[in-house]
Scaffold this motif. Structure first.
Motif, mmCIF file in Angstrom:
data_model
loop_
_atom_site.group_PDB
_atom_site.id
_atom_site.type_symbol
_atom_site.label_atom_id
_atom_site.label_comp_id
_atom_site.label_asym_id
_atom_site.label_seq_id
_atom_site.Cartn_x
_atom_site.Cartn_y
_atom_site.Cartn_z
ATOM 1 N N LEU A 150 0.739 -1.234 -0.065
ATOM 2 C CA LEU A 150 0.056 -0.122 0.046
ATOM 3 C C LEU A 150 0.759 1.383 0.085
ATOM 4 O O LEU A 150 0.445 2.203 0.310
ATOM 5 C CB LEU A 150 -1.027 -0.019 0.977
ATOM 6 N N GLY A 151 2.255 0.883 -0.402
ATOM 7 C CA GLY A 151 3.078 2.165 -0.508
ATOM 8 C C GLY A 151 2.978 2.584 -1.958
ATOM 9 O O GLY A 151 2.289 3.598 -2.501
ATOM 10 N N GLY A 194 -0.798 -2.998 3.974
ATOM 11 C CA GLY A 194 0.391 -2.022 4.135
ATOM 12 C C GLY A 194 1.199 -2.477 5.229
ATOM 13 O O GLY A 194 0.682 -2.903 6.433
ATOM 14 N N ASN A 195 2.449 -1.887 5.605
ATOM 15 C CA ASN A 195 3.210 -1.945 6.555
ATOM 16 C C ASN A 195 3.651 -0.584 7.031
ATOM 17 O O ASN A 195 4.164 0.333 6.214
ATOM 18 C CB ASN A 195 4.574 -2.670 6.258
ATOM 19 N N GLU A 196 3.514 -0.432 8.356
ATOM 20 C CA GLU A 196 4.297 0.679 9.122
ATOM 21 C C GLU A 196 4.099 1.992 7.975
ATOM 22 O O GLU A 196 5.090 2.919 7.800
ATOM 23 C CB GLU A 196 5.632 0.782 9.289
ATOM 24 N N MET A 197 3.011 2.219 7.691
ATOM 25 C CA MET A 197 2.616 3.467 6.724
ATOM 26 C C MET A 197 2.681 4.787 7.632
ATOM 27 O O MET A 197 2.536 5.868 7.010
ATOM 28 C CB MET A 197 1.107 3.349 6.324
ATOM 29 N N ASP A 198 2.786 4.662 8.891
ATOM 30 C CA ASP A 198 2.997 5.887 9.844
ATOM 31 C C ASP A 198 4.303 6.468 9.887
ATOM 32 O O ASP A 198 4.741 7.556 10.520
ATOM 33 C CB ASP A 198 2.560 5.765 10.992
ATOM 34 N N GLY A 199 5.246 5.874 9.267
ATOM 35 C CA GLY A 199 6.670 6.098 9.241
ATOM 36 C C GLY A 199 7.183 6.881 8.067
ATOM 37 O O GLY A 199 7.086 6.346 6.782
ATOM 38 N N GLN A 202 9.061 4.773 5.316
ATOM 39 C CA GLN A 202 8.199 3.781 4.590
ATOM 40 C C GLN A 202 8.120 4.458 2.797
ATOM 41 O O GLN A 202 7.623 5.638 2.723
ATOM 42 C CB GLN A 202 6.846 3.510 4.881
ATOM 43 N N MET A 203 8.399 3.375 1.990
ATOM 44 C CA MET A 203 8.057 3.862 0.516
ATOM 45 C C MET A 203 6.704 3.955 0.536
ATOM 46 O O MET A 203 5.977 3.261 0.689
ATOM 47 C CB MET A 203 8.781 2.910 -0.186
ATOM 48 N N GLY A 204 6.257 5.432 0.098
ATOM 49 C CA GLY A 204 4.977 5.679 -0.284
ATOM 50 C C GLY A 204 4.302 5.942 0.661
ATOM 51 O O GLY A 204 2.804 5.945 1.170
ATOM 52 N N HIS A 205 4.796 6.406 1.935
ATOM 53 C CA HIS A 205 4.281 6.885 3.401
ATOM 54 C C HIS A 205 3.243 7.991 2.893
ATOM 55 O O HIS A 205 3.459 8.747 2.127
ATOM 56 C CB HIS A 205 5.451 7.411 4.278
ATOM 57 N N ARG A 206 2.087 7.924 3.695
ATOM 58 C CA ARG A 206 0.869 9.053 3.488
ATOM 59 C C ARG A 206 0.888 9.465 4.899
ATOM 60 O O ARG A 206 1.199 8.777 5.830
ATOM 61 C CB ARG A 206 -0.126 8.319 2.889
ATOM 62 N N ASP A 207 -0.085 10.714 4.864
ATOM 63 C CA ASP A 207 -0.381 11.082 6.362
ATOM 64 C C ASP A 207 -1.703 10.175 6.482
ATOM 65 O O ASP A 207 -2.067 9.248 5.649
ATOM 66 C CB ASP A 207 -0.743 12.492 6.309
ATOM 67 N N VAL A 208 -2.217 10.223 7.794
ATOM 68 C CA VAL A 208 -2.989 9.241 8.201
ATOM 69 C C VAL A 208 -4.317 9.387 7.541
ATOM 70 O O VAL A 208 -4.996 8.198 7.124
ATOM 71 C CB VAL A 208 -3.196 9.466 9.773
ATOM 72 N N VAL A 209 -4.849 10.474 7.045
ATOM 73 C CA VAL A 209 -6.018 10.469 6.407
ATOM 74 C C VAL A 209 -5.774 10.064 4.873
ATOM 75 O O VAL A 209 -6.630 9.153 4.361
ATOM 76 C CB VAL A 209 -6.838 11.984 6.264
ATOM 77 N N GLU A 210 -4.936 10.240 4.434
ATOM 78 C CA GLU A 210 -4.731 9.935 2.913
ATOM 79 C C GLU A 210 -4.263 8.297 2.875
ATOM 80 O O GLU A 210 -4.852 7.647 2.147
ATOM 81 C CB GLU A 210 -3.145 10.172 2.449
ATOM 82 N N TYR A 211 -3.666 7.638 4.097
ATOM 83 C CA TYR A 211 -3.487 6.351 4.099
ATOM 84 C C TYR A 211 -4.808 5.829 4.470
ATOM 85 O O TYR A 211 -5.328 4.510 3.994
ATOM 86 C CB TYR A 211 -2.508 5.860 5.411
ATOM 87 N N SER A 212 -5.558 6.135 5.246
ATOM 88 C CA SER A 212 -6.958 5.477 5.778
ATOM 89 C C SER A 212 -7.935 5.278 4.526
ATOM 90 O O SER A 212 -8.465 4.370 4.529
ATOM 91 C CB SER A 212 -7.477 6.243 6.777
ATOM 92 N N LYS A 213 -7.935 6.606 3.834
ATOM 93 C CA LYS A 213 -8.916 6.345 2.581
ATOM 94 C C LYS A 213 -8.359 5.494 1.583
ATOM 95 O O LYS A 213 -9.106 4.783 1.097
ATOM 96 C CB LYS A 213 -8.911 7.939 1.841
ATOM 97 N N ALA A 234 -2.689 -1.276 8.971
ATOM 98 C CA ALA A 234 -1.686 -0.659 9.549
ATOM 99 C C ALA A 234 -1.895 0.227 10.624
ATOM 100 O O ALA A 234 -1.998 1.413 10.404
ATOM 101 C CB ALA A 234 -0.544 -0.021 8.478
ATOM 102 N N GLY A 235 -1.367 -0.092 11.940
ATOM 103 C CA GLY A 235 -1.496 0.815 12.976
ATOM 104 C C GLY A 235 -0.251 1.299 13.516
ATOM 105 O O GLY A 235 0.745 1.664 12.493
ATOM 106 N N SER A 236 0.129 1.778 14.554
ATOM 107 C CA SER A 236 1.471 2.655 14.861
ATOM 108 C C SER A 236 2.680 1.722 14.994
ATOM 109 O O SER A 236 2.747 0.417 15.647
ATOM 110 C CB SER A 236 1.084 3.133 16.302
ATOM 111 N N SER A 237 3.649 2.331 14.365
ATOM 112 C CA SER A 237 4.952 1.697 14.670
ATOM 113 C C SER A 237 6.039 2.782 15.185
ATOM 114 O O SER A 237 7.065 2.399 15.543
ATOM 115 C CB SER A 237 5.462 1.143 13.538
#
Ligand code: AHR
Length: 514
Positions: A150-151, A194-199, A202-213, A234-237
């Motif tokens: 999901l990156g 996805g993996n560790e999307m809060d970091g 991460q390749m393709g990291h998004r902010d929380v709203v972008e990731y959630s959508k 993907a929750g917190s890491s």
């Protein structure tokens, strides 16, 4: 009042009376099989295999090794992993998954494209792909858990991966699978969003709203392809640098509460400061984070009927030496060499998982081989790291119902935590068989413990297995295992079981309840 702490301070000035007044440390534990926390999900004894360093290539899979079978699987590694009782295997990452395009890893091996792996600065040959992973999981007897990209990936790519693995309709995607030699779907149940999307790493990291959508749309397509799958959001890491880890989980669950089945959380701990009392208390952080995450899940599900979301602690371990600038280079990266204190911390994490059995239903030790792992190989063989043994003993024995114990134990304050119990404990009850897992965190003193049976009685015979070593820094290596399980003797009376837990030890007791 003269507490044990003030007493010790007083006695420092008068060491000659220390023995006479201090006596042994004592603990008391009440066991009632009707006080149940929850069912222990065997998936808490999972591991993780990432395309990283020598975990897959050179660990699980080594086509050129004389130790490998015709498929390229290292036979000694597979045997050691089977003996570990790995219940679930997460793949292909980790950070690697955020730029993994699964079609690169299917079809004839020699025609698969090598790609740059930017997560770990390597070239990925793609010779081990979806078919290989699912075949390996089957050989291991482990439930596969695939983490989708999901990156840099797309919704369609995630959806088609589910279709490729699980689809039975006649479509272009399932025909592709059949052309690659697999007629029947594998029916993979567990899929990560996805993996560790809060970091930011991460390749393709998004902010929380972008990731959630983004994750919500992927989840819809994936579940519409196969409604029986379970999705892990993907929750917190990322707990450092003032990051709002609770807010991340809250927003993710607000968006995904009707689609996600698990919230993934990660935690690695270490002993950079060489502070044993602090390090050995690391699981206190885990308890805090589980409790907070459970509250966030409860809040998200408030008013939502007939839905449960559990915690998947899908990366955890001790990891601090082979990290950052000390990580190493080339293929030999994240090759942590574990000692006894690490094994004790691992046992306390497993106790925490059992003591939260009602909400924590998946856990994957990161990782399986060579990379921050319980199994370590070279070209001619392997050795079992210290952390292998607690995981093995728990995975083989601690099953059934987690019991809510009354525990009276001496405690201490560490740098970050107050009231750390010296005796760290969990209990599992399965059909009249009671398994108690105990870590004595104390570095120098034994703890004489009395277990009191409440509703049932103990039978006389007690099985005791201890993991300990000459020193908290003792390490295993090729040809030497100072840290390994040792059988001890113990016996119980109908209502009491007395056992003295030696300093810096992990012990598993098993006794029948009648
Ligand atoms: O397990 C090693 C790495 O740690 C994983 O790739 C990543 O998810 C985490 O930061």
């Amino acid at each position: 009042m003269l507490t044990r702490r003030t007493l010790s301070k007083t006695l420092l000035a008068a060491p000659f009376i220390l023995k006479a007044q201090q006596g042994p440390l004592r603990a008391r534990v009440k066991i009632d099989t009707e006080r149940i926390i929850g069912d222990i999900d065997p998936k808490i004894y999972g591991n993780f295999a990432e395309h990283l360093g020598r975990c897959i290539d050179g660990g699980i899979f080594d086509e050129k090794s004389p130790l490998s079978d015709a498929k390229g699987y290292r036979k000694d590694v597979l045997a050691a992993a089977k003996d570990l009782n790995v219940t679930q295997l997460r793949w292909p990452g980790g950070n690697f998954s955020s730029n993994y395009h699964w079609r690169d890893g299917i079809g004839p091996r020699d025609q698969r494209p090598p790609r740059l792996d930017m997560a770990w600065g390597a070239v990925e040959s793609n010779r081990f792909g979806t078919h290989d992973f699912l075949d390996y999981s089957q050989a291991l007897g482990a439930e596969p858990y695939i983490c989708a990209n999901l990156g840099t990936g797309t919704w369609t790519e995630a959806q088609e991966w589910v279709e490729y693995c699980n689809g039975s309709a006649d479509t272009a995607v399932t025909r592709e699978r059949k052309r690659n030699g697999r007629a029947e779907p594998w029916k993979v149940t567990y899929w990560g969003l996805g993996n560790e999307m809060d970091g930011g790493w991460q390749m393709g990291h998004r902010d929380v709203v972008e990731y959630s959508k983004f994750a919500l749309e992927a989840a819809k397509l994936m579940k519409w392809t196969d409604p029986s799958i379970k999705l892990i959001a993907a929750g917190s890491s990322n707990y450092g640098g003032g990051s709002d880890w609770i807010g991340w989980n809250r927003t993710v669950l607000d968006f995904l509460k009707n689609h996600a089945d698990y919230l993934a959380l990660h935690l690695y701990v270490g002993n950079n400061a060489n502070d044993y009392p602090e390090f050995i208390a690391s699981s206190m952080e885990l308890y805090d984070r589980i409790k907070t995450a459970e509250g966030v899940i409860d809040a998200a599900l408030n008013g939502v009927r007939n839905r449960k979301i559990y915690i998947a602690w899908d990366e955890w371990n001790v990891w601090y030496r082979a990290r950052g600038a000390n990580q190493g280079t080339g293929r030999r990266i994240l090759e942590e060499h574990y000692n006894l204190e690490d094994a004790l911390v691992v046992a306390t994490f497993l106790n925490a998982f059992i003591n939260n059995a009602h909400i924590l239903k998946i856990a994957n030790m990161a990782q399986l081989v060579n990379v921050i792992a319980p199994i370590f190989t070279n070209d001619t063989g392997l050795f079992l790291q210290t952390i292998y043994y607690p995981l093995q003993l728990f995975a083989k024995n601690a099953r059934g119902k987690a019991l809510d114990l009354f525990v009276e134990t001496p405690r201490y304050n560490s740098r970050r935590f107050n009231g750390v119990p010296y005796l760290d404990i969990s209990a599992a009850h399965d059909n009249g068989s009671l398994v108690i897992n105990v870590v004595n965190r104390h570095r120098t003193e034994a703890i004489e413990t009395t277990f009191e049976a409440q509703d049932k009685g103990f039978s006389t015979a007690v099985e005791a297995v201890e993991v300990n070593g000459p020193d908290i820094k003792s390490e295993n290596d090729f040809g030497k295992s100072p840290v390994a399980p040792v059988i001890r003797t113990a016996a119980a009376q109908p209502k009491t079981l007395r056992y003295s837990f030696p300093p810096h030890s992990y012990t598993m007791l098993r006794v029948k309840l009648v």
